[in-house]
Design a protein around this motif. Structure first.
Motif, PDB file in Angstrom:
ATOM      1  N   LEU A 136     -43.291 -13.592 -22.672  1.00  0.00           N
ATOM      2  CA  LEU A 136     -42.502 -13.007 -21.586  1.00  0.00           C
ATOM      3  C   LEU A 136     -41.581 -11.898 -22.097  1.00  0.00           C
ATOM      4  N   THR A 137     -41.002 -12.091 -23.270  1.00  0.00           N
ATOM      5  CA  THR A 137     -40.140 -11.052 -23.844  1.00  0.00           C
ATOM      6  C   THR A 137     -40.916  -9.762 -24.055  1.00  0.00           C
ATOM      7  N   ALA A 138     -42.113  -9.867 -24.629  1.00  0.00           N
ATOM      8  CA  ALA A 138     -42.943  -8.682 -24.850  1.00  0.00           C
ATOM      9  C   ALA A 138     -43.357  -8.044 -23.539  1.00  0.00           C
ATOM     10  N   LEU A 139     -43.704  -8.852 -22.560  1.00  0.00           N
ATOM     11  CA  LEU A 139     -44.087  -8.330 -21.245  1.00  0.00           C
ATOM     12  C   LEU A 139     -42.964  -7.511 -20.626  1.00  0.00           C
ATOM     13  N   LEU A 140     -41.748  -8.074 -20.622  1.00  0.00           N
ATOM     14  CA  LEU A 140     -40.616  -7.369 -20.021  1.00  0.00           C
ATOM     15  C   LEU A 140     -40.271  -6.113 -20.802  1.00  0.00           C
ATOM     16  N   ALA A 141     -40.375  -6.179 -22.131  1.00  0.00           N
ATOM     17  CA  ALA A 141     -40.092  -4.996 -22.945  1.00  0.00           C
ATOM     18  C   ALA A 141     -41.071  -3.871 -22.623  1.00  0.00           C
ATOM     19  N   MET A 142     -42.338  -4.201 -22.484  1.00  0.00           N
ATOM     20  CA  MET A 142     -43.350  -3.190 -22.184  1.00  0.00           C
ATOM     21  C   MET A 142     -43.166  -2.610 -20.783  1.00  0.00           C
ATOM     22  N   MET A 143     -42.794  -3.450 -19.842  1.00  0.00           N
ATOM     23  CA  MET A 143     -42.582  -2.969 -18.476  1.00  0.00           C
ATOM     24  C   MET A 143     -41.332  -2.099 -18.370  1.00  0.00           C
ATOM     25  N   ASN A 144     -40.415  -2.272 -19.307  1.00  0.00           N
ATOM     26  CA  ASN A 144     -39.181  -1.490 -19.305  1.00  0.00           C
ATOM     27  C   ASN A 144     -39.203  -0.353 -20.321  1.00  0.00           C
ATOM     28  N   SER A 145     -40.376   0.005 -20.802  1.00  0.00           N
ATOM     29  CA  SER A 145     -40.485   1.061 -21.801  1.00  0.00           C
ATOM     30  C   SER A 145     -39.988   2.392 -21.251  1.00  0.00           C
ATOM     31  N   CYS A 146     -39.301   3.159 -22.102  1.00  0.00           N
ATOM     32  CA  CYS A 146     -38.852   4.487 -21.703  1.00  0.00           C
ATOM     33  C   CYS A 146     -39.918   5.541 -21.983  1.00  0.00           C
ATOM     34  N   ALA A 147     -40.984   5.181 -22.684  1.00  0.00           N
ATOM     35  CA  ALA A 147     -42.070   6.122 -22.970  1.00  0.00           C
ATOM     36  C   ALA A 147     -42.995   6.213 -21.762  1.00  0.00           C
ATOM     37  N   PRO A 148     -43.367   7.424 -21.337  1.00  0.00           N
ATOM     38  CA  PRO A 148     -44.285   7.564 -20.197  1.00  0.00           C
ATOM     39  C   PRO A 148     -45.729   7.317 -20.625  1.00  0.00           C
ATOM     40  N   GLY A 149     -46.586   7.139 -19.641  1.00  0.00           N
ATOM     41  CA  GLY A 149     -48.012   6.999 -19.921  1.00  0.00           C
ATOM     42  C   GLY A 149     -48.450   5.616 -20.301  1.00  0.00           C
ATOM     43  N   ILE A 150     -47.649   4.596 -19.980  1.00  0.00           N
ATOM     44  CA  ILE A 150     -47.980   3.212 -20.318  1.00  0.00           C
ATOM     45  C   ILE A 150     -48.283   2.419 -19.049  1.00  0.00           C
ATOM     46  N   GLY A 151     -49.398   1.701 -19.064  1.00  0.00           N
ATOM     47  CA  GLY A 151     -49.696   0.706 -18.045  1.00  0.00           C
ATOM     48  C   GLY A 151     -49.714  -0.656 -18.704  1.00  0.00           C
ATOM     49  N   VAL A 152     -49.183  -1.672 -18.051  1.00  0.00           N
ATOM     50  CA  VAL A 152     -49.029  -2.992 -18.668  1.00  0.00           C
ATOM     51  C   VAL A 152     -49.875  -4.015 -17.914  1.00  0.00           C
ATOM     52  N   VAL A 153     -50.632  -4.822 -18.663  1.00  0.00           N
ATOM     53  CA  VAL A 153     -51.366  -5.925 -18.059  1.00  0.00           C
ATOM     54  C   VAL A 153     -50.673  -7.242 -18.425  1.00  0.00           C
ATOM     55  N   ASN A 154     -51.221  -8.334 -17.979  1.00  0.00           N
ATOM     56  CA  ASN A 154     -50.558  -9.627 -18.119  1.00  0.00           C
ATOM     57  C   ASN A 154     -50.624 -10.145 -19.563  1.00  0.00           C
ATOM     58  N   ILE A 155     -49.843 -11.170 -19.824  1.00  0.00           N
ATOM     59  CA  ILE A 155     -49.737 -11.760 -21.161  1.00  0.00           C
ATOM     60  C   ILE A 155     -51.104 -12.272 -21.629  1.00  0.00           C
ATOM     61  N   ASP A 156     -51.504 -11.865 -22.839  1.00  0.00           N
ATOM     62  CA  ASP A 156     -52.755 -12.269 -23.475  1.00  0.00           C
ATOM     63  C   ASP A 156     -53.999 -11.789 -22.721  1.00  0.00           C
ATOM     64  N   ASN A 157     -53.845 -10.822 -21.834  1.00  0.00           N
ATOM     65  CA  ASN A 157     -54.980 -10.372 -21.023  1.00  0.00           C
ATOM     66  C   ASN A 157     -55.731  -9.247 -21.728  1.00  0.00           C
ATOM     67  N   GLY A 158     -56.382  -9.592 -22.833  1.00  0.00           N
ATOM     68  CA  GLY A 158     -57.182  -8.608 -23.545  1.00  0.00           C
ATOM     69  C   GLY A 158     -58.317  -8.081 -22.690  1.00  0.00           C
ATOM     70  N   PHE A 159     -58.889  -8.949 -21.862  1.00  0.00           N
ATOM     71  CA  PHE A 159     -59.962  -8.510 -20.967  1.00  0.00           C
ATOM     72  C   PHE A 159     -59.489  -7.393 -20.041  1.00  0.00           C
ATOM     73  N   GLY A 160     -58.350  -7.617 -19.384  1.00  0.00           N
ATOM     74  CA  GLY A 160     -57.833  -6.607 -18.457  1.00  0.00           C
ATOM     75  C   GLY A 160     -57.499  -5.306 -19.154  1.00  0.00           C
ATOM     76  N   GLY A 161     -56.910  -5.403 -20.351  1.00  0.00           N
ATOM     77  CA  GLY A 161     -56.574  -4.198 -21.098  1.00  0.00           C
ATOM     78  C   GLY A 161     -57.802  -3.435 -21.541  1.00  0.00           C
ATOM     79  N   GLY A 162     -58.812  -4.147 -22.048  1.00  0.00           N
ATOM     80  CA  GLY A 162     -60.034  -3.494 -22.491  1.00  0.00           C
ATOM     81  C   GLY A 162     -60.811  -2.876 -21.354  1.00  0.00           C
ATOM     82  N   PHE A 163     -60.855  -3.546 -20.226  1.00  0.00           N
ATOM     83  CA  PHE A 163     -61.593  -3.037 -19.075  1.00  0.00           C
ATOM     84  C   PHE A 163     -60.947  -1.761 -18.551  1.00  0.00           C
ATOM     85  N   LEU A 164     -59.614  -1.782 -18.389  1.00  0.00           N
ATOM     86  CA  LEU A 164     -58.917  -0.607 -17.869  1.00  0.00           C
ATOM     87  C   LEU A 164     -59.047   0.576 -18.816  1.00  0.00           C
ATOM     88  N   ALA A 165     -58.901   0.342 -20.116  1.00  0.00           N
ATOM     89  CA  ALA A 165     -59.024   1.429 -21.082  1.00  0.00           C
ATOM     90  C   ALA A 165     -60.425   2.022 -21.066  1.00  0.00           C
TER      91      ALA A 165
END
Length: 253
Positions: A213-242
């Motif tokens: 949860l800490t990592a999830l919230l940190a990624m969702m609050n990133s100040c760097a543009p161009g980031i999309g965040v998927v759910n915790i441990d969701n390698g499938f979702g990340g790989g599919f979107l990429a």
């Protein structure tokens, strides 16, 4: 049914090799097929560009095999995620060419030779402990048709390891960045590259990481543009979107 199969069916009707009644009978099996326990969405590739993916966790080996047979009958490729070896053995019994990626916990199957990958997806893994999630992302992106590469153990605790790969980071069409602990790596990567970054928080970390949860919230609050965040441990979702991003970029070249 995939696009090629549908085109062949319609061309058969047009040429007279297939009657209208035969085509109607074949199409009557769509858009889904199955039994009381499984219902395969055989139209998903036409709508979304890829067949339905089977989430194996929670299903019995027999249910996985049944669902796999239904998808494989209608499509040239198959992916099951979160599968253990007992589920793989059940799938392999009905689809002998199925392959198992143990670290990714993924089962893949292709009718014939897998197509050559297009686009360029780079999976960046903060630590070796994040590898199962990163491996799931890599298998998924490759199954979806992208060329893939994996960089491991380049987390923010030693930035020189990441910067060593800076040129490679900047050549990818899309990046999947997997990190646990404080989840800072996607922000760092997104500040170095022009391509989209798909951030995947992992559940790796000590107590205050709260199972990712800490990592999830940190990624969702990133100040760097161009980031999309998927759910915790969701390698499938990340790989599919990429892979979707990379294949779209490739089609524009």
């Amino acid at each position: 049914m995939d696009r090629q199969s549908l085109e062949e069916l319609l061309q058969g009707v047009q040429s007279g090799d297939c009657s209208v009644d035969q085509a109607v009978a074949k199409l009557s099996q769509l858009p889904f097929t199955g039994t009381a326990e499984t219902m395969a969405d055989t139209h998903r590739e036409l709508r979304c560009g890829a067949p339905e993916v089977i989430f194996a966790e929670g299903k019995t080996p027999a249910q996985c095999a049944e669902a796999a047979q239904a998808i494989a009958a209608a499509h040239p490729k198959l992916l099951l995620t979160r599968a253990d070896r007992s589920r793989f053995e059940a799938v392999k019994a009905v689809l002998p060419d199925a392959q198992y990626a143990e670290q990714a916990r993924c089962i893949t199957w292709y009718r014939g030779t897998p197509p050559t990958g297009k686009g360029d997806v780079l999976i960046v893994c903060a630590g070796t402990s994040d590898l199962p999630v990163a491996a799931e992302a890599e298998v998924t992106a490759a199954w979806h048709g992208a060329k893939t590469e994996l960089l491991v153990d380049v987390g923010v605790a030693g930035l020189h390891r990441l910067l060593h790969h800076l040129e490679r980071l900047r050549t990818a069409d899309a990046l999947v960045v997997v990190a646990g602990m404080e989840g800072a790596l996607p922000s760092v990567v997104a500040g170095l590259v022009a391509s989209p970054v798909v951030a995947v928080p992992s559940s790796v970390g000590y107590g205050a990481s709260f199972q990712g949860l800490t990592a999830l919230l940190a990624m969702m609050n990133s100040c760097a543009p161009g980031i999309g965040v998927v759910n915790i441990d969701n390698g499938f979702g990340g790989g599919f979107l990429a892979a979707q991003i990379a294949l779209s970029a490739h089609s524009l070249h």
